[in-house]
Design a protein around this motif. Sequence first.
Motif: not given
Length: 653
Positions: A237-239, A245-250, A401-410, A497-505
Amino acid sequence: MEVLKRRAFSLWPPSSRSCVAFFTSKAYSTVSSPPRTESQNREAFRQAVVNTLERRLFYIPSFKIYGGVAGLYDYGPPGCAVKANILAFWRQHFVLEENMLEVDCPCVTPGIVLEASGHVDKFTDLMVKDEKTGACHRADHLLKDFCKDKLEKDHELSAEKAAELRHILAVLNDFSADELCAKIKEYSITAPDTKNSLSNPYPFNLMFQTSIGPSGSSPGYMRPETAQGIFVNFKDLYYYNGNKLPFAAAQIGQAFRNEISPRQGLLRVREFTLAEIEHFVDPKDKSFPKFSEVSDLELFIFPREDQMSGQPTRRLTIREAVSQGIIDNETLGYYIGRVYLFLTQLGIAKDRLRFRQHLGNEMAHYSVDCWDAEIESSYGWVECVGITDRSAYDLQAHADRSRVPLVAYEKYEQPREVEKLTVLPVKKELGLAFKGDHKMVVKALEVMGKKEAMEMKASLEDKGEAAFRVCALNKVVTIKNSMVSISIEKRKEHQRVFTPSVIEPSFGIGRIIYCLYEHSFYTRPSKCGDEQVNVFRFPPLVAPIKCTVLPLIQNQEYEEVAKQIAKSLKASRISYKIDVTGTSIGKRYARTDELGVPFAITVDSTSSVTVRERDSKQQIRVNVNEVASVVKQLTDGSVRWGGVLLRYPTRSP
């Protein structure tokens, strides 16, 4: 909190006072009957709503001819339409308005995914069993019901005992199995139906377990929420979003929870629809560009400090709540505002809606801040939407757990010299020292902040050991020099390189629907005044049927005109129903009012018709060729009834 519970009924707005009148109507009381208590009034109102909903097939118990299954319900034709309209508006209000990325993930989820998220270990409720019948009950519900019952009905309760029970209600979510067990025994709580003694509380995982494939070697679960499907797809989704960032998925979909003892109808069920948003944001910047669009909204806020001190809710603007630090950040505040607008436009009463902040004992350890949109119903305050800043916990857990980096870039315009903290736990030494707890100690060391790490480094160099608090173990342990290596390196970086925060409604659609039913329901006397007519005042936005077409009499010319109007309504994509039964027009109006249909077209001539508005019962005369256009404008909100009254001649009902 108890102050609010006592005042809850009095908060029902004037627009809903018909509910109060309904409680004392002839259908539910007589002159000789003793006055009803508030609890009895609520129960009578609730029963009237539920009876109407089931009779008109909004929803019914599933598998009814076989006796039904607790916690499972079917939506009938009007219920399906209300639900579809709410979900369509949700997509419009959130997905389209905020340019979100919508996904649709499977309900069956591999076990490894829910192990990483913590659901396999932690998604439990404490259960007790009737020692004679084996019937199961939620332990915290039994204790909560006992406390509420004593507070409401025991008029000889001492102030000291009442304060004790209120304290239990305030901290109940934080009780351990041992604490629940002690209270159940102290108060001699028994099985509610049989009065038999109960077993000690023990954890019960709420997920439905299954297996994927015929061999049974790949365990799976029916998902308890839709969020994990979005988290594991973050990288793609990031790609897709251009690595921005930011972006939202629903996602809208079914979720499953094997509730121990479902109750309260649609409010606590085993299969339900969730609509969830995961808004990914830089943890260093949680501002929101559109914050000003909601910042001046004034709503009922219930911060944790007010709950603990027994204060009532207060009205604040979102801007005030964020600036005072009550709401943690602008993004969280923005979504609270958008949720408020969504619910009130559906038809939820503004002064029966509040946003309650989670108490410390309710907060997940990874949450930065958490608020519930609670709607007042006959059951009390019902959590319908949760708006949470979940920090970076979910993405980090799946990455580990998956060993796949789930990160974003600035990316930096110029290379920057940065100090890199490196913490390397010596797992062998930690394993020998802490045995089964060593994994939690390792994890705590790895996520240490820079300040804490440098303090530990200094203590290790000076004393050879350091005291270290491990939150997951809730205790302080001693770390020795041989157990960890801590260093600071300087180097140039071209990007962060950082892991994004998540805000969830997260929206519980079934709960919103039920609260909307209660907020929309009222009664009024029939035209003859000899009976009460049930009405649902649904806004056209969510009404299951937008209008009915009623030939005044059974006449071929009128029925042909009705068919012509129906064809125009269909072309305009307006849901309608034709009623050609021979009953009086008044009874047909009553039938449509009970379904919440906002407009009725009565064919009483071949050239013009009467259009009736449900709540005011006002009527206008409209040319047959114009009527579909008028109803279209009324139902899509481009014109209001007051505006139509100025354009067309009125007719006395």
